[in-house]
Enzyme design. Structure first.
Site, PDB file in Angstrom:
ATOM      1  CD  GLU A  39      -2.785  -1.274   2.528  1.00 17.33           C
ATOM      2  OE1 GLU A  39      -3.867  -1.002   2.345  1.00 17.33           O
ATOM      3  OE2 GLU A  39      -2.179  -1.818   3.351  1.00 17.33           O
ATOM      4  CD  GLU A  59      -2.896  -7.145   4.239  1.00 11.26           C
ATOM      5  OE1 GLU A  59      -2.588  -6.015   4.546  1.00 11.26           O
ATOM      6  OE2 GLU A  59      -2.703  -7.868   3.213  1.00 11.26           O
TER       7      GLU A  59
END
Length: 116
Positions: A39, A59
């Protein structure tokens, strides 16, 4: 609590990149970048990756969801449907795949990232 703290540190860094000034940010990926690191790389103006690099959002394998801006960062470049697919499919992506999608701006040979 530690995962939340990690995510908040990533988000604070992401939000502080320009400090209110006009700057150009560049990310160089020289290997594997996952989750919040991915990210952070997506949040820059220009993303360079060495050819052996790989990217992913692990995740989802732990019942979590990328939460440091992945949806917005990806959607702006590839659309919401593809962004959601990337964030939930548990796939690792190569630099070439992301280049073809328009997420990586430049691919260089292994070891030549800093020169690029």
């Amino acid at each position: 609590a530690r995962l939340r703290d990690y995510s908040m540190r990533c988000l604070e860094l992401l939000l502080s990149w320009n400090g209110g000034e006009q700057r150009t940010s560049i990310a160089l990926v020289q290997g594997r970048v996952l989750g919040g690191g991915f990210e952070m790389a997506l949040s820059t103006d220009y993303l360079i990756a060495e050819e052996h690099s790989s990217f992913g959002f692990p995740e989802i394998m732990f019942g979590l969801f990328p939460c440091t801006g992945a949806m917005g960062l990806l959607s702006a470049r590839i659309g919401a449907r593809q962004a959601e697919r990337m964030m939930t499919n548990k796939k690792m992506y190569s630099a070439t795949e992301l280049y073809d999608m328009g997420l990586v701006d430049e691919i260089c040979a292994t070891g030549e990232g800093e020169l690029a």
